[in-house]
Design a protein around this motif. Sequence first.
Motif, PDB file in Angstrom:
ATOM      1  N   SER A  17       0.800  -1.042  -0.042  1.00 54.40           N
ATOM      2  CA  SER A  17      -0.013   0.267   0.050  1.00 54.40           C
ATOM      3  C   SER A  17       0.808   1.254   0.007  1.00 54.40           C
ATOM      4  N   THR A  18       2.007   1.190   0.804  1.00 59.99           N
ATOM      5  CA  THR A  18       2.724   2.387   0.804  1.00 59.99           C
ATOM      6  C   THR A  18       3.593   2.703  -0.582  1.00 59.99           C
ATOM      7  N   THR A  19       3.542   1.611  -1.256  1.00 52.25           N
ATOM      8  CA  THR A  19       4.367   1.585  -2.522  1.00 52.25           C
ATOM      9  C   THR A  19       3.295   1.943  -3.496  1.00 52.25           C
ATOM     10  N   SER A  20       1.935   1.653  -3.328  1.00 55.03           N
ATOM     11  CA  SER A  20       1.144   1.902  -4.223  1.00 55.03           C
ATOM     12  C   SER A  20       0.653   3.659  -4.341  1.00 55.03           C
ATOM     13  N   ILE A  21       0.714   3.966  -3.040  1.00 54.61           N
ATOM     14  CA  ILE A  21       0.258   5.387  -3.076  1.00 54.61           C
ATOM     15  C   ILE A  21       1.363   6.348  -3.242  1.00 54.61           C
ATOM     16  N   ASN A  22       2.660   6.061  -2.734  1.00 54.67           N
ATOM     17  CA  ASN A  22       3.832   6.815  -3.102  1.00 54.67           C
ATOM     18  C   ASN A  22       4.200   6.833  -4.587  1.00 54.67           C
ATOM     19  N   LEU A  23       4.235   5.595  -5.049  1.00 53.77           N
ATOM     20  CA  LEU A  23       4.415   5.328  -6.571  1.00 53.77           C
ATOM     21  C   LEU A  23       3.373   6.309  -7.402  1.00 53.77           C
ATOM     22  N   GLY A  24       2.070   6.189  -6.877  1.00 50.99           N
ATOM     23  CA  GLY A  24       1.150   6.841  -7.748  1.00 50.99           C
ATOM     24  C   GLY A  24       1.670   8.369  -7.627  1.00 50.99           C
ATOM     25  N   ALA A  25       1.769   8.954  -6.304  1.00 49.48           N
ATOM     26  CA  ALA A  25       2.206  10.426  -6.255  1.00 49.48           C
ATOM     27  C   ALA A  25       3.503  10.663  -6.993  1.00 49.48           C
ATOM     28  N   ALA A  26       4.215   9.696  -7.337  1.00 50.55           N
ATOM     29  CA  ALA A  26       5.481  10.035  -7.976  1.00 50.55           C
ATOM     30  C   ALA A  26       5.323  10.047  -9.422  1.00 50.55           C
ATOM     31  N   PHE A  27       4.129   9.270  -9.999  1.00 49.81           N
ATOM     32  CA  PHE A  27       3.711   9.286 -11.248  1.00 49.81           C
ATOM     33  C   PHE A  27       3.052  10.696 -11.616  1.00 49.81           C
ATOM     34  N   THR A  28       2.373  11.054 -10.517  1.00 51.11           N
ATOM     35  CA  THR A  28       1.880  12.541 -10.726  1.00 51.11           C
ATOM     36  C   THR A  28       2.869  13.639 -10.767  1.00 51.11           C
ATOM     37  N   PHE A  30       5.501  13.115 -12.109  1.00 52.93           N
ATOM     38  CA  PHE A  30       6.030  13.523 -13.530  1.00 52.93           C
ATOM     39  C   PHE A  30       5.001  13.838 -14.476  1.00 52.93           C
ATOM     40  N   GLY A  31       3.860  14.431 -13.984  1.00 52.66           N
ATOM     41  CA  GLY A  31       2.866  14.688 -14.793  1.00 52.66           C
ATOM     42  C   GLY A  31       1.737  13.742 -15.311  1.00 52.66           C
ATOM     43  N   LYS A  32       1.950  12.586 -15.009  1.00 48.14           N
ATOM     44  CA  LYS A  32       0.943  11.497 -15.387  1.00 48.14           C
ATOM     45  C   LYS A  32      -0.158  11.296 -14.428  1.00 48.14           C
ATOM     46  N   ASP A  33      -1.344  11.515 -15.265  1.00 48.01           N
ATOM     47  CA  ASP A  33      -2.709  11.219 -14.646  1.00 48.01           C
ATOM     48  C   ASP A  33      -2.785  10.004 -13.855  1.00 48.01           C
ATOM     49  N   THR A  34      -2.836  10.009 -12.753  1.00 45.56           N
ATOM     50  CA  THR A  34      -2.782   8.624 -12.090  1.00 45.56           C
ATOM     51  C   THR A  34      -3.940   8.245 -11.107  1.00 45.56           C
ATOM     52  N   THR A  35      -4.360   7.124 -11.004  1.00 46.97           N
ATOM     53  CA  THR A  35      -5.500   6.621 -10.358  1.00 46.97           C
ATOM     54  C   THR A  35      -5.069   5.362  -9.510  1.00 46.97           C
ATOM     55  N   PRO A  77      -4.974  15.791  -2.304  1.00 46.36           N
ATOM     56  CA  PRO A  77      -4.591  17.178  -2.717  1.00 46.36           C
ATOM     57  C   PRO A  77      -3.342  17.072  -3.428  1.00 46.36           C
ATOM     58  N   VAL A  78      -2.441  15.941  -3.255  1.00 45.44           N
ATOM     59  CA  VAL A  78      -1.352  15.944  -4.424  1.00 45.44           C
ATOM     60  C   VAL A  78      -1.526  15.942  -5.725  1.00 45.44           C
ATOM     61  N   GLY A  79      -2.745  15.667  -6.023  1.00 49.32           N
ATOM     62  CA  GLY A  79      -3.106  15.625  -7.252  1.00 49.32           C
ATOM     63  C   GLY A  79      -3.425  14.176  -7.843  1.00 49.32           C
ATOM     64  N   THR A  80      -3.177  13.145  -7.124  1.00 51.09           N
ATOM     65  CA  THR A  80      -3.224  11.800  -7.487  1.00 51.09           C
ATOM     66  C   THR A  80      -4.875  11.477  -7.199  1.00 51.09           C
ATOM     67  N   LYS A  81      -5.445  10.606  -8.220  1.00 54.03           N
ATOM     68  CA  LYS A  81      -6.709  10.221  -8.075  1.00 54.03           C
ATOM     69  C   LYS A  81      -6.689   8.590  -7.139  1.00 54.03           C
ATOM     70  N   ILE A  82      -7.737   8.694  -6.403  1.00 53.67           N
ATOM     71  CA  ILE A  82      -7.869   7.469  -5.349  1.00 53.67           C
ATOM     72  C   ILE A  82      -9.531   6.959  -5.499  1.00 53.67           C
ATOM     73  N   ASP A 210      -0.591  11.361   4.613  1.00 57.98           N
ATOM     74  CA  ASP A 210      -0.029  11.882   3.407  1.00 57.98           C
ATOM     75  C   ASP A 210       1.173  11.137   2.667  1.00 57.98           C
ATOM     76  N   VAL A 211       1.491  11.456   1.635  1.00 60.68           N
ATOM     77  CA  VAL A 211       2.634  10.805   0.964  1.00 60.68           C
ATOM     78  C   VAL A 211       4.054  11.483   0.989  1.00 60.68           C
ATOM     79  N   VAL A 212       5.107  10.417   1.213  1.00 62.60           N
ATOM     80  CA  VAL A 212       6.143  10.887   1.669  1.00 62.60           C
ATOM     81  C   VAL A 212       6.764  11.655   0.337  1.00 62.60           C
ATOM     82  N   VAL A 213       6.643  11.194  -0.840  1.00 60.68           N
ATOM     83  CA  VAL A 213       6.951  11.806  -2.088  1.00 60.68           C
ATOM     84  C   VAL A 213       6.771  13.447  -1.933  1.00 60.68           C
TER      85      VAL A 213
END
Length: 257
Positions: A17-28, A30-35, A77-82, A210-213
């Motif tokens: 779960s930590t990886t899913s949300i932080n990788l998601g935020a990291a994709f965000t 880099f400008g990728k729309d991520t869910t 708030p970081v822009g990642t969709k959940i 929140d996400v560590v990213v």
Amino acid sequence: MTRYITCISGKGGVGKSTTSINLGAAFTYFGKDTTVVDANLTTPNVGVHLGVPIVPINLNHALQGKNHISEAVYLHPVGTKIVPAGISINEMKNTNPGNLRRVLRGLLGTTDLVLIDSAAGLGREALLAIESGDEILIVTNPELPAITDALKTIKVAEELGKKVTGVVLTRTKEERGDLSVKNIEIMLDKKVVGEIPEDESIREALIMKDVVVYTHPKSNAAVSYKKLAAALLNREYEEEIEEGTFKKLLRKLKLVR
Ligand SMILES: Nc1ncnc2c1ncn2[C@@H]1O[C@H](COP(=O)(O)OP(=O)(O)O)[C@@H](O)[C@H]1O
Ligand SMILES: [Mg+2]
């Protein structure tokens, strides 16, 4: 084209779960729309990790056919969709996850990446999460029991005809007893695409829901998640990891370069 990536492990508590949300935020980042989808229906925790309030429509409603999946998407708030899962036992009992793949295809074209956070083990829920992804990321700690479970998961995913993109090692420490990257790659016959060190910032971010990213962008963990995202996007990324006080002192004393 939407990429569907499932984060799966075999062993529980390794950092999926930590990886899913932080990788998601990291994709965000880099400008990728991520869910990020919480497909761990029996013990969902993406919403818990991120402090998503109890929302009126969640993944369970979409699986029950009451709502379209797009109605269960919330913007962090970081822009990642959940897409959170329902946390009540009743919601869970009344949900048949059998149509997970079909329901998640409802996000096709609405987002660049769908990251599916799976349940542990190889039970029905985990199998459905594997089935719902096109690429499989194996999340594991560099310890023998976790690696053994990861190996089983790889075999099952491949039997289901899935492409296992690689292995993410989490909570790595420079300790005796941890397997080396080289040995893990040999044992699993897969490439290690990311290494996320044990980092206190992860716990601090969790407390902040929140996400560590974003909370600790220069921490070892944040930089490692951004490097993993860059690798999966085939992009170059190099950022300095924040130095510890001791290393700073050594540098001042000109004992290291
Ligand atoms: N790199 C890390 N450094 C320190 N703690 C971590 C790290 N990754 C995960 N954790 C902690 O480990 C625990 C389990 O992580 P979690 O992502 O919930 O695992 P899983 O989803 O595989 O069950 C959580 O308390 C999380 O904060
Ligand atoms: Mg989890």
